[in-house]
Design a protein around this motif. Structure first.
Motif, PDB file in Angstrom:
ATOM      1  N   UNK A 174     -27.812  42.304  13.797  1.00 29.37           N
ATOM      2  CA  UNK A 174     -26.941  43.472  13.681  1.00 29.37           C
ATOM      3  C   UNK A 174     -25.665  43.127  12.916  1.00 29.37           C
ATOM      4  N   UNK A 175     -25.318  43.934  11.936  1.00 29.04           N
ATOM      5  CA  UNK A 175     -24.134  43.688  11.122  1.00 29.04           C
ATOM      6  C   UNK A 175     -23.393  45.000  10.886  1.00 29.04           C
ATOM      7  N   UNK A 176     -22.154  44.844  10.485  1.00 22.25           N
ATOM      8  CA  UNK A 176     -21.331  45.979  10.043  1.00 22.25           C
ATOM      9  C   UNK A 176     -20.879  45.661   8.622  1.00 22.25           C
ATOM     10  N   UNK A 177     -21.282  46.473   7.671  1.00 23.21           N
ATOM     11  CA  UNK A 177     -20.880  46.211   6.292  1.00 23.21           C
ATOM     12  C   UNK A 177     -19.447  46.692   6.080  1.00 23.21           C
ATOM     13  N   UNK A 178     -18.610  45.786   5.605  1.00 23.31           N
ATOM     14  CA  UNK A 178     -17.216  46.107   5.338  1.00 23.31           C
ATOM     15  C   UNK A 178     -16.928  45.829   3.865  1.00 23.31           C
ATOM     16  N   UNK A 179     -16.038  46.633   3.289  1.00 23.61           N
ATOM     17  CA  UNK A 179     -15.686  46.502   1.884  1.00 23.61           C
ATOM     18  C   UNK A 179     -14.191  46.309   1.741  1.00 23.61           C
ATOM     19  N   UNK A 180     -13.789  45.572   0.717  1.00 27.58           N
ATOM     20  CA  UNK A 180     -12.378  45.352   0.467  1.00 27.58           C
ATOM     21  C   UNK A 180     -12.163  44.035  -0.252  1.00 27.58           C
ATOM     22  N   UNK A 181     -10.978  43.497  -0.066  1.00 26.63           N
ATOM     23  CA  UNK A 181     -10.630  42.188  -0.642  1.00 26.63           C
ATOM     24  C   UNK A 181     -11.216  41.119   0.271  1.00 26.63           C
ATOM     25  N   UNK A 182     -12.117  40.308  -0.258  1.00 24.53           N
ATOM     26  CA  UNK A 182     -12.840  39.344   0.571  1.00 24.53           C
ATOM     27  C   UNK A 182     -12.419  37.925   0.197  1.00 24.53           C
ATOM     28  N   UNK A 183     -11.983  37.187   1.201  1.00 18.64           N
ATOM     29  CA  UNK A 183     -11.618  35.779   1.031  1.00 18.64           C
ATOM     30  C   UNK A 183     -12.630  34.912   1.757  1.00 18.64           C
ATOM     31  N   UNK A 184     -13.091  33.887   1.082  1.00 18.68           N
ATOM     32  CA  UNK A 184     -14.029  32.934   1.674  1.00 18.68           C
ATOM     33  C   UNK A 184     -13.440  31.531   1.483  1.00 18.68           C
ATOM     34  N   UNK A 185     -13.109  30.859   2.581  1.00 14.67           N
ATOM     35  CA  UNK A 185     -12.433  29.565   2.511  1.00 14.67           C
ATOM     36  C   UNK A 185     -13.115  28.605   3.473  1.00 14.67           C
ATOM     37  N   UNK A 211     -19.759  30.804  16.322  1.00 14.90           N
ATOM     38  CA  UNK A 211     -19.375  31.899  15.435  1.00 14.90           C
ATOM     39  C   UNK A 211     -18.592  32.931  16.231  1.00 14.90           C
ATOM     40  N   UNK A 212     -17.609  33.555  15.558  1.00 17.77           N
ATOM     41  CA  UNK A 212     -16.980  34.740  16.139  1.00 17.77           C
ATOM     42  C   UNK A 212     -16.594  35.692  15.021  1.00 17.77           C
ATOM     43  N   UNK A 213     -16.598  36.978  15.352  1.00 11.33           N
ATOM     44  CA  UNK A 213     -16.071  38.003  14.458  1.00 11.33           C
ATOM     45  C   UNK A 213     -14.980  38.748  15.205  1.00 11.33           C
ATOM     46  N   UNK A 214     -13.956  39.191  14.467  1.00 10.14           N
ATOM     47  CA  UNK A 214     -12.797  39.821  15.088  1.00 10.14           C
ATOM     48  C   UNK A 214     -12.224  40.867  14.144  1.00 10.14           C
ATOM     49  N   UNK A 215     -11.428  41.788  14.706  1.00  8.25           N
ATOM     50  CA  UNK A 215     -10.809  42.829  13.895  1.00  8.25           C
ATOM     51  C   UNK A 215      -9.372  43.052  14.334  1.00  8.25           C
ATOM     52  N   UNK A 245     -12.439  39.653  10.266  1.00  9.94           N
ATOM     53  CA  UNK A 245     -12.660  38.268   9.863  1.00  9.94           C
ATOM     54  C   UNK A 245     -13.787  37.670  10.680  1.00  9.94           C
ATOM     55  N   UNK A 246     -14.329  36.581  10.164  1.00  9.00           N
ATOM     56  CA  UNK A 246     -15.286  35.786  10.920  1.00  9.00           C
ATOM     57  C   UNK A 246     -14.911  34.319  10.784  1.00  9.00           C
ATOM     58  N   UNK A 247     -15.190  33.569  11.839  1.00 13.77           N
ATOM     59  CA  UNK A 247     -14.998  32.127  11.852  1.00 13.77           C
ATOM     60  C   UNK A 247     -16.323  31.477  12.217  1.00 13.77           C
ATOM     61  N   UNK A 281     -17.483  14.432  10.945  1.00 14.04           N
ATOM     62  CA  UNK A 281     -16.758  15.535  10.336  1.00 14.04           C
ATOM     63  C   UNK A 281     -17.029  16.850  11.036  1.00 14.04           C
ATOM     64  N   UNK A 282     -16.018  17.725  10.998  1.00 12.83           N
ATOM     65  CA  UNK A 282     -16.175  19.095  11.438  1.00 12.83           C
ATOM     66  C   UNK A 282     -15.971  20.013  10.249  1.00 12.83           C
ATOM     67  N   UNK A 283     -16.585  21.190  10.288  1.00 15.09           N
ATOM     68  CA  UNK A 283     -16.498  22.146   9.186  1.00 15.09           C
ATOM     69  C   UNK A 283     -16.039  23.502   9.714  1.00 15.09           C
ATOM     70  N   UNK A 284     -15.182  24.167   8.959  1.00 17.72           N
ATOM     71  CA  UNK A 284     -14.669  25.485   9.318  1.00 17.72           C
ATOM     72  C   UNK A 284     -14.868  26.418   8.138  1.00 17.72           C
ATOM     73  N   UNK A 285     -15.403  27.595   8.404  1.00 16.33           N
ATOM     74  CA  UNK A 285     -15.509  28.641   7.387  1.00 16.33           C
ATOM     75  C   UNK A 285     -14.780  29.883   7.877  1.00 16.33           C
ATOM     76  N   UNK A 286     -13.891  30.408   7.062  1.00 18.24           N
ATOM     77  CA  UNK A 286     -13.194  31.660   7.349  1.00 18.24           C
ATOM     78  C   UNK A 286     -13.563  32.674   6.280  1.00 18.24           C
ATOM     79  N   UNK A 287     -14.033  33.856   6.702  1.00 19.25           N
ATOM     80  CA  UNK A 287     -14.237  34.983   5.798  1.00 19.25           C
ATOM     81  C   UNK A 287     -13.370  36.122   6.321  1.00 19.25           C
TER      82      UNK A 287
END
Length: 300
Positions: free
Chosen positions: A53-64, A128-132, A138-140, A148-154
């Motif tokens: 299940x997803x929610x499609x969101x549109x806008x300025x998207x940052x992926x780091x 994983x988490x998603x928040x508003x 955003x999602x983490x 090593x540990x890895x972090x992804x922020x969208x």
């Protein structure tokens, strides 16, 4: 434990969007991609019955993405300080899960992940988490491939809105303590925040938090010395790799002497090429992990 010292994302709206980013101490940014207008399928539940299940969101998207030294920290220990901070700043967690409860393999490959080697996800060891926060979402995603540990922020922000409030993840725990704990318990530690140009032995300008910690430890413990050991992946001949790894270890030694005042007779530098890998060189992320410089504790 890991220090998340000031992770500050300042979003400025309008033409010429700018981002001022201060990374966690000891972490290394691996990638950053900003799309002025894009869409993102934000997971809102676990993978079940063949569907995510997803929610499609549109806008300025940052992926780091970032990589940092996780030591013995769990994925929850990596995620929890970030989660607490975004909640304190007005975000509401919509969905959170750990690997198995997310849906394991299926969730991992149905959600957006920055390609390797900029993000690594262990199928049985991620969270994983998603928040508003209003129209901001955003999602983490965090995972580990020890050490090593890895972090992804969208993060997605409306393109026609005023600049959203900054996302600030403040200092929570001590990274220096984690590095020194690993050093004293294991006798060696990876200096994970160092960076070199590809194929070169010149150390980046820094500053590097790990070198400050090592210099401080040597100052507080006059009876110990350090060996700096360079490692490579298995690309190329052994002799060439030993030469590169030795040069990088020597560059770190020189930086500790010249920039941090460490006595030359308390440091030695060696390179062993690809003879002591952390993991398989069969994948890009494995090769990336194997390219490193370690500090080895020498107690007389």
């Amino acid at each position: 434990m890991i220090r998340f010292a000031s992770l500050i994302l300042l979003m400025l709206a309008g033409q010429g969007v700018a981002q001022d980013l201060t990374l966690p101490s000891g972490a290394r940014q691996l990638s950053e991609r900003v799309s002025p207008l894009d869409s993102y399928d934000l997971p809102t539940g676990p993978f079940a019955d063949g569907t995510l299940p997803t929610r499609q969101v549109e806008g300025r998207v940052e992926r780091i993405t970032w990589r940092l030294q996780s030591g013995s920290s769990t994925t929850l220990q990596l995620l929890a300080p970030l989660r607490d901070q975004i909640i304190a700043q007005g975000y509401e967690v919509m969905f959170e899960c750990e690997a198995t409860k997310c849906g394991g393999f299926d969730f991992r490959f149905d959600t957006e992940v920055v390609p390797t080697p900029d993000m690594y996800v262990a199928i049985q060891d991620y969270r994983f988490l998603s928040a508003s926060r209003g129209d901001d979402v955003l999602s983490l995603l965090v995972s580990r491939n020890p050490p090593s540990g890895y972090i992804q922020l969208i993060r997605v922000s409306p393109v026609d809105a005023e600049a959203p409030p900054p996302l600030v993840i403040e200092e929570t725990v001590s990274q220096s303590g984690g590095l020194l704990t690993a050093l004293t318990q294991n006798g060696h530690v990876i200096l994970d925040d160092l960076h070199f140009r590809t194929g070169e032995i010149t150390l980046g300008e820094g500053p590097f938090a790990s070198l400050e910690v090592i210099a401080g430890y040597l100052a507080d413990n006059p009876g110990v010395r350090m060996a700096l050991v360079g490692h490579t992946d298995d690309t190329g001949a052994l002799d060439a790799n030993i030469s590169v790894s030795t040069g990088r270890a020597q560059a770190v030694r020189v930086r500790l002497i010249e920039a941090h005042g460490v006595a030359a007779d308390r440091l030695e530098a060696r390179g062993i090429g690809y003879l002591a890998p952390l993991t398989s060189n069969a994948t890009p992320e494995g090769r990336d992990l194997n390219r490193r410089v370690e500090a080895v504790l020498l107690v007389n």
